[in-house]
Design an enzyme around this catalytic site. Structure first.
Site, PDB file in Angstrom:
ATOM      1  N   THR A  78       7.873  -7.169 139.417  1.00  0.00           N
ATOM      2  CA  THR A  78       7.208  -5.991 139.615  1.00  0.00           C
ATOM      3  C   THR A  78       6.397  -5.690 138.391  1.00  0.00           C
ATOM      4  O   THR A  78       5.792  -4.516 138.805  1.00  0.00           O
ATOM      5  CB  THR A  78       8.258  -4.806 139.810  1.00  0.00           C
ATOM      6  OG1 THR A  78       9.326  -4.900 138.980  1.00  0.00           O
ATOM      7  CG2 THR A  78       8.900  -5.163 141.522  1.00  0.00           C
TER       8      THR A  78
ATOM      9  N   SER B  66       0.912  -8.050 139.644  1.00  0.00           N
ATOM     10  CA  SER B  66      -0.597  -7.718 139.747  1.00  0.00           C
ATOM     11  C   SER B  66      -1.252  -8.955 139.960  1.00  0.00           C
ATOM     12  O   SER B  66      -2.488  -9.003 140.811  1.00  0.00           O
ATOM     13  CB  SER B  66      -1.079  -7.121 138.349  1.00  0.00           C
ATOM     14  OG  SER B  66      -0.258  -5.964 138.026  1.00  0.00           O
TER      15      SER B  66
ATOM     16  N   ASP C 157       9.497   2.060 130.505  1.00  0.00           N
ATOM     17  CA  ASP C 157       9.959   0.588 130.724  1.00  0.00           C
ATOM     18  C   ASP C 157       9.653  -0.150 129.316  1.00  0.00           C
ATOM     19  O   ASP C 157      10.438  -1.047 129.093  1.00  0.00           O
ATOM     20  CB  ASP C 157       9.140   0.030 131.778  1.00  0.00           C
ATOM     21  CG  ASP C 157       9.468   0.523 133.048  1.00  0.00           C
ATOM     22  OD1 ASP C 157      10.817   1.204 133.193  1.00  0.00           O
ATOM     23  OD2 ASP C 157       8.635   0.540 133.988  1.00  0.00           O
ATOM     24  N   GLY C 158       8.689   0.063 128.471  1.00  0.00           N
ATOM     25  CA  GLY C 158       8.311  -0.648 127.543  1.00  0.00           C
ATOM     26  C   GLY C 158       9.432  -0.554 126.450  1.00  0.00           C
ATOM     27  O   GLY C 158       9.887  -1.462 125.676  1.00  0.00           O
TER      28      GLY C 158
HETATM   29  N1  LIG Z   1      -2.473  -6.590 134.705  1.00  0.00           N
HETATM   30  C1  LIG Z   1      -1.175  -6.532 134.545  1.00  0.00           C
HETATM   31  O1  LIG Z   1      -0.594  -6.087 135.265  1.00  0.00           O
HETATM   32  C2  LIG Z   1      -0.561  -6.674 133.024  1.00  0.00           C
HETATM   33  C3  LIG Z   1       0.844  -6.385 132.912  1.00  0.00           C
HETATM   34  N2  LIG Z   1       1.342  -6.450 131.856  1.00  0.00           N
HETATM   35  C4  LIG Z   1       2.861  -5.858 131.781  1.00  0.00           C
HETATM   36  O2  LIG Z   1       3.206  -5.142 130.693  1.00  0.00           O
HETATM   37  C5  LIG Z   1       4.505  -5.365 130.439  1.00  0.00           C
HETATM   38  C6  LIG Z   1       4.643  -4.744 128.890  1.00  0.00           C
HETATM   39  O3  LIG Z   1       4.881  -3.339 129.265  1.00  0.00           O
HETATM   40  P1  LIG Z   1       4.536  -2.302 127.986  1.00  0.00           P
HETATM   41  O4  LIG Z   1       5.074  -2.782 126.990  1.00  0.00           O
HETATM   42  O5  LIG Z   1       5.424  -1.073 128.543  1.00  0.00           O
HETATM   43  O6  LIG Z   1       3.168  -2.386 128.380  1.00  0.00           O
HETATM   44  P2  LIG Z   1       2.246  -1.143 129.116  1.00  0.00           P
HETATM   45  O7  LIG Z   1       2.611   0.214 128.294  1.00  0.00           O
HETATM   46  O8  LIG Z   1       0.724  -1.866 129.077  1.00  0.00           O
HETATM   47  O9  LIG Z   1       2.872  -1.089 130.240  1.00  0.00           O
HETATM   48  C7  LIG Z   1       2.781  -1.752 131.421  1.00  0.00           C
HETATM   49  C8  LIG Z   1       3.175  -1.016 132.559  1.00  0.00           C
HETATM   50  O10 LIG Z   1       4.022  -2.002 133.423  1.00  0.00           O
HETATM   51  C9  LIG Z   1       5.238  -1.145 133.648  1.00  0.00           C
HETATM   52  N3  LIG Z   1       6.125  -2.106 133.692  1.00  0.00           N
HETATM   53  C10 LIG Z   1       7.006  -2.712 132.530  1.00  0.00           C
HETATM   54  N4  LIG Z   1       7.815  -3.622 133.021  1.00  0.00           N
HETATM   55  C11 LIG Z   1       7.906  -3.455 134.386  1.00  0.00           C
HETATM   56  C12 LIG Z   1       8.843  -4.103 135.325  1.00  0.00           C
HETATM   57  N5  LIG Z   1       9.777  -5.014 135.203  1.00  0.00           N
HETATM   58  N6  LIG Z   1       8.429  -3.617 136.727  1.00  0.00           N
HETATM   59  C13 LIG Z   1       7.536  -2.740 137.011  1.00  0.00           C
HETATM   60  N7  LIG Z   1       6.812  -2.210 136.041  1.00  0.00           N
HETATM   61  C14 LIG Z   1       6.991  -2.437 134.783  1.00  0.00           C
HETATM   62  C15 LIG Z   1       5.392  -0.102 132.646  1.00  0.00           C
HETATM   63  O11 LIG Z   1       6.168   1.237 133.206  1.00  0.00           O
HETATM   64  C16 LIG Z   1       3.732   0.288 132.463  1.00  0.00           C
HETATM   65  O12 LIG Z   1       3.376   0.924 133.568  1.00  0.00           O
HETATM   66  C17 LIG Z   1       4.442  -6.893 130.222  1.00  0.00           C
HETATM   67  O13 LIG Z   1       5.876  -7.581 130.302  1.00  0.00           O
HETATM   68  C18 LIG Z   1       3.784  -7.328 131.401  1.00  0.00           C
HETATM   69  O14 LIG Z   1       4.626  -7.407 132.735  1.00  0.00           O
HETATM   70  C19 LIG Z   1       0.914  -6.805 130.549  1.00  0.00           C
HETATM   71  C20 LIG Z   1      -0.596  -7.232 130.846  1.00  0.00           C
HETATM   72  C21 LIG Z   1      -1.346  -7.146 132.017  1.00  0.00           C
END
Ligand SMILES: NC(=O)C1=CN([C@@H]2O[C@H](COP(=O)(O)OP(=O)(O)OC[C@H]3O[C@@H](n4cnc5c(N)ncnc54)[C@H](O)[C@@H]3O)[C@@H](O)[C@H]2O)C=CC1
Ligand SMILES: NC(=O)C1=CN([C@@H]2O[C@H](COP(=O)(O)OP(=O)(O)OC[C@H]3O[C@@H](n4cnc5c(N)ncnc54)[C@H](O)[C@@H]3O)[C@@H](O)[C@H]2O)C=CC1
Ligand SMILES: NC(=O)C1=CN([C@@H]2O[C@H](COP(=O)(O)OP(=O)(O)OC[C@H]3O[C@@H](n4cnc5c(N)ncnc54)[C@H](O)[C@@H]3O)[C@@H](O)[C@H]2O)C=CC1
Ligand SMILES: NC(=O)C1=CN([C@@H]2O[C@H](COP(=O)(O)OP(=O)(O)OC[C@H]3O[C@@H](n4cnc5c(N)ncnc54)[C@H](O)[C@@H]3O)[C@@H](O)[C@H]2O)C=CC1
Lengths: 340, 340, 340, 340
Positions: free
Chosen positions: D207, D212, D84-85
């Site tokens: 999502t 979260s 997704d990233g």
């Molecule tokens: N506590 C939390 O849940 C946090 C979530 N994030 C999320 O991580 C995203 C960045 O993702 P990466 O660069 O991949 O960082 P990352 O590699 O740390 O992954 C974050 C996770 O979120 C999932 N993800 C990303 N977009 C998604 C979506 N629209 N719906 C469902 N799952 C999704 C990815 O598959 C991965 O498992 C940010 O946009 C933010 O939404 C960032 C920080 C904390």
């Protein structure tokens, strides 16, 4: 003092039981077969034990009808066969006073309150009879009902002496309107709840209705009372956890637009009208549940390769049964699954 | 396409109304007095307007009984007097087809769906008659019921044609057992819910029952459908928000242990049994609610010093009525209060 | 056994204090004025009492610098002046061993941990010196840190001996990535958390960070440990409440994408890297907080007309400070307010 | 009007692409192998297509370095390979203006934003080139930053032109203190948030982090903006869903105890200090994502026996990936598992 006894991980049900009460709710063939196997086993291995059953229709050869009023019908051990509902039912058979140690068997399915699989009954009984079984004292709640003018009020069901294992739940039921309930803790006004209802739960019940309503998961060895609202018309009503020494009073508001049906461990007990109230506190008679870890001496291992005595059934259950914190599924696995 | 019209902040109810329907639920003195004042005012200022009332018992001098079937009883404006429930009631009077613009007055209390205070009726009516009033189209939901074999099934209440303003709620009611409901979106299986029930809500209804069940707050000018579970036996059931173009089908599971009572805007409509289902989708007939900002031309200012035309009633309401995000109380203030 | 002592509503701090430690965080004029008034009062009324201050810069006439290592610098009573943070700070001054009874004064604002208003200091001190004061033992948590290979590992802050009153919080901090933490209870694997972090809280801390993260409100007289996730990437992570006898271990996953900063009562203590862990358990040294009900003998009454000794400060606080279950505002009132 | 276009289930990316941009984040062997296979396939089947890569280090034979500024480097199709990233990264490459249709491939794992498995690339490309592919327009958010005095303020990253696909998140980061943020909607003050931070999310992002933090799940074909608080110090802060026409301004309170780091789709963009603000609104440039249902013509069926064209990827994903409403595990199954 009572509360100190609630969690005695090493407590052993004293002495070898002389009388056993068998409790079942369902009368399916597997249940009846299991009862037969039990009886045969008990007669063979523990010939001096008397076996009772609470239901006259079900009394088989060598089983006596249990009449709680008869002095020599004292029970030393309760054996339940069925689901979680069966152990709730066993608790309700002893809703007035103390309850003997309970050994619960699932019929091939797991439940939250069911440590043993029916196929393990030989070893489970042995651990009880040889004194190695350990017990988790699960707290119960006792209730008293009061009328509009604070007078104690009995009903025909004697629900006021009903001790519950999971919870007392007040609910608007099929009324279209919300009810208004004043909640008091130790006599002090806590809040006025406008909602579908309120749940006063034990830690055991924290994984039952209270969980569905948004309550926390509380370890059953903690002595505590959980108050959880059901669909409150308020943004700021959170579940509360009180010490087991608290008493909780719920009084239907004088201007409540609906009465509240009272469910005790899922059984509808009575209806409370405006001005009437219920007071709930920890009962003096917790329910001694024989632990799965009682099988610890056995050489067999649990599914995760851990000897059962080493693990806390509860940790296993919230993971296996509730799928607690199921992480977003191992994606490679899913992909694989999807592609085949 | 209809959906595009849902939010037309600058839409004006066309033309000057020629017929007005007055709706009240309560018959208290303040309500009756207000009706009298209305009538006098209308006769004086808008002498050509015909006034109707839906209830024969309440028809006063110069008011005609409204009989929806009569072709010349077309209504150009609905005026409600009472609480939120009165406007829900007005909506239900037009549950089958379109609904005329609605001007709602509170009787000295504020409500979520009540922009005007009864004392402002002169100015409010003027804004409607001079064409300056603006309208918020609040989405409604239309329902169809189906039998075990998918056949469309009417009932005596014709509940299948009932358009709701807040929500359709399925609930176990007074059954002690949970029900099992399969939810489908656009025909695709979404999930199986084991719970007390499910709510399909409009954005308007998002601050009603859905909110109590844990749903998000959705601005009423958004076209969307919210699905919120009531006390689900699952840790992972979250509210879902769908586009208004979706259709949601809820089918009672064949092995559901309880039927589900269906409440439409709080009125019990019917009971669904295992195998039966309901399909909910955005109706073609939203309810045009005249905005409080219609008073904008007035020189008076709102309580916060903002001219009413500049503010969104909804922001005001979630703050004032729901006490949205009420910050932990200004402590100095509390202290001060406590010490005097 | 220690746990039995946690809640002793009638416990009295023994004997009349011979040495007092004054703790403040802020050095504003009102705080300094209050300290002066205290000193004058103590010199006059309790001339044999020695007064200490932990900060050399602040030592005034007749106040000694407190040097914890000096044997004759034993403290019998701690007095805090400030907000909740000041009492957390006082707790941290005694982070290694036992802590003397604490008498906390707010500077005109109320706080969760602050029973007394500074203007009441005369009566509050009197209740302590005459032995009528009662104490709430607030549980603290003790921590140990371990390296990748399970070795106990100190750091320069000696954070491993730090007893906290609110919570230990692990958080990704400014890392953009989530961390992965394995949680164990009594050595048994409980779950793997992928989240912003995890909070291990006391009941006292249940109204602090844990509450913001969605945790339940736990009465401070209950002995329990609350585990609350911070923004977990899981739909099914619920707060857990454990008996105070549990030990909770949090270990950063070997493949965690981020380390975890450890905050203890809001103070950043250290960073844990993959493989490193912290073990948290109830400490043997709860913090004895003098209750507001100690003023019960006073003839004055609380704001609600209830003598303070009759009420539980906590019930008052969750209502007054947290606005617990603030019902949707009395609408007539709002309307009135809006119209004037 | 733009918003009407957000969901065009039958929209087809016009014409056959003449230039393709390949985007990957990881440079593992499987990714590099996949790129090679892609190139070979494109050269063979679509020889007139020019292939670009954004990273000079990765430019292989027959691949040109993409320089956005060069006029003839217009891209007709973006292909992403990774998680997704990677698609978030692709979006950020077009953070300033419009973005071409995106075809995303997972490397053997599924993701929320990844409709295609890398092994399906032949058929997926074909559907694009023959014009049968359908597109989901995923809304993006555009941001503007303002200084203390309301002046627009750029930074060196030009973050103010950054369009996000998931969310803009403000967070205290590693500051020990909470921040205070005033939220405005369409210029009207909505609330003052004292919290760890706030998330302004698209339906796509509902999502991700917003979920979260407790937010609702919003279907990506809805045009809406979700505001979700992160660990607010308030019992009554609920997620809000606004129409896509709203503008949300977040302004750091003048007395905020902490600044707020701004993360855009997970990338730290800048820090906002007291008095500074960000305004977020729907961007004019949604991201056209090619649907999995584009493979509908294919004879193969999905894992559940439903032809992919018939199912909504999103329903599949919330069930398979998020384990939405995973019912308490089929207990018979668990029992069976445990006993073997
Ligand atoms: N506590 C939390 O849940 C946090 C979530 N994030 C999320 O991580 C995203 C960045 O993702 P990466 O660069 O991949 O960082 P990352 O590699 O740390 O992954 C974050 C996770 O979120 C999932 N993800 C990303 N977009 C998604 C979506 N629209 N719906 C469902 N799952 C999704 C990815 O598959 C991965 O498992 C940010 O946009 C933010 O939404 C960032 C920080 C904390
Ligand atoms: N919305 C809900 O979640 C509702 C839950 N209930 C619960 O059902 C209980 C009665 O159970 P039954 O007679 O078996 O009725 P039932 O046959 O309707 O089963 C209720 C379900 O709850 C489970 N359960 C019961 N006690 C539990 C516990 N302590 N922890 C975890 N799961 C538990 C049972 O295994 C069963 O799956 C009540 O005490 C109440 O807690 C009752 C009504 C509504
Ligand atoms: N636990 C709960 O929160 C329940 C809520 N309800 C709600 O009550 C509604 C029926 O209302 P009434 O006939 O007046 O019954 P009622 O007189 O029992 O009032 C319900 C309350 O909901 C408020 N309300 C109604 N619609 C609202 C909206 N859209 N936004 C915010 N508040 C709203 C009313 O002002 C009133 O305070 C139903 O449509 C349902 O939404 C019904 C049952 C349970
Ligand atoms: N998002 C959040 O809610 C966060 C909360 N915190 C809390 O702040 C505490 C540190 O407090 P300060 O040094 O004063 O920092 P601070 O000056 O930033 O204040 C934090 C707020 O928490 C209140 N507070 C502290 N302990 C409390 C308790 N037991 N119950 C209810 N309210 C309480 C204080 O009155 C103050 O309003 C930490 O122990 C942690 O619990 C820390 C970071 C984030």
């Amino acid at each position: 003092m009572l509360l100190l006894d609630f969690f005695c991980p090493s407590a052993h049900p004293t002495d070898s039981p002389k009388s056993v009460l068998i409790v079942n709710k369902l009368r399916t063939k597997p249940v009846l077969d299991a009862i037969h196997a039990f009886l045969a086993h008990i007669r063979l291995r523990y010939p001096h034990v008397r076996v009772y059953h609470p239901d006259s229709g079900s009394v088989a050869d060598g089983v006596d009808l249990w009449q709680p009023s008869e002095p020599d019908h004292k029970i030393d051990l309760v054996i339940t066969l069925g689901g979680d509902g069966t152990i709730l039912h066993a608790s309700s058979l002893f809703k007035v006073g103390a309850v003997p140690p309970v050994l619960s068997f699932s019929m091939g399915t797991l439940g939250f309150l069911l440590p043993f699989h029916v196929d393990d009954f030989g070893r489970a009984l042995e651990s009880v009879f040889n004194g190695s079984a350990t017990v988790l004292y699960r707290m119960r709640l006792a209730c008293e009902f009061f009328g509009k003018h604070g007078e104690k009020c009995n009903d025909e069901n004697n629900s006021q002496d009903w001790q519950v294992m999971n919870e007392v739940a007040l609910h608007r039921g099929s009324s279209p309107h919300l009810n208004t309930i004043d909640a008091f803790v130790d006599g002090q006004h806590l809040t006025e709840a406008v909602s579908d209802g309120l749940i006063v739960s034990t830690p055991t019940g924290s994984t039952a209705y209270s969980l569905s309503a948004g309550g926390p998961i509380v370890h059953p060895s903690l002595s505590a009372i959980v108050l959880t609202p059901i669909c409150p018309r308020s943004l700021s009503f959170r579940p509360l956890v009180f010490p087991a020494s608290s008493s909780i009073t719920l009084r239907i508001g004088d201007r409540s637009r609906a009465p509240a049906g009272v469910s005790m461990d899922g059984q509808v007990a009575r209806v409370l009208h405006p001005g009437e109230s219920i007071t709930v506190r920890a009962s003096a008679h917790p329910i001694p549940c024989i632990n799965r870890s009682s099988l610890a001496t056995s050489p067999t291992v649990g599914s995760e390769g851990v000897p059962p005595g080493k693990e806390d059934d509860w940790v296993r259950d919230i993971n296996n049964l509730l799928q607690y914190n199921a992480t977003f599924r191992s994606k490679a696995l899913t992909a694989h699954h999807n592609r085949n």
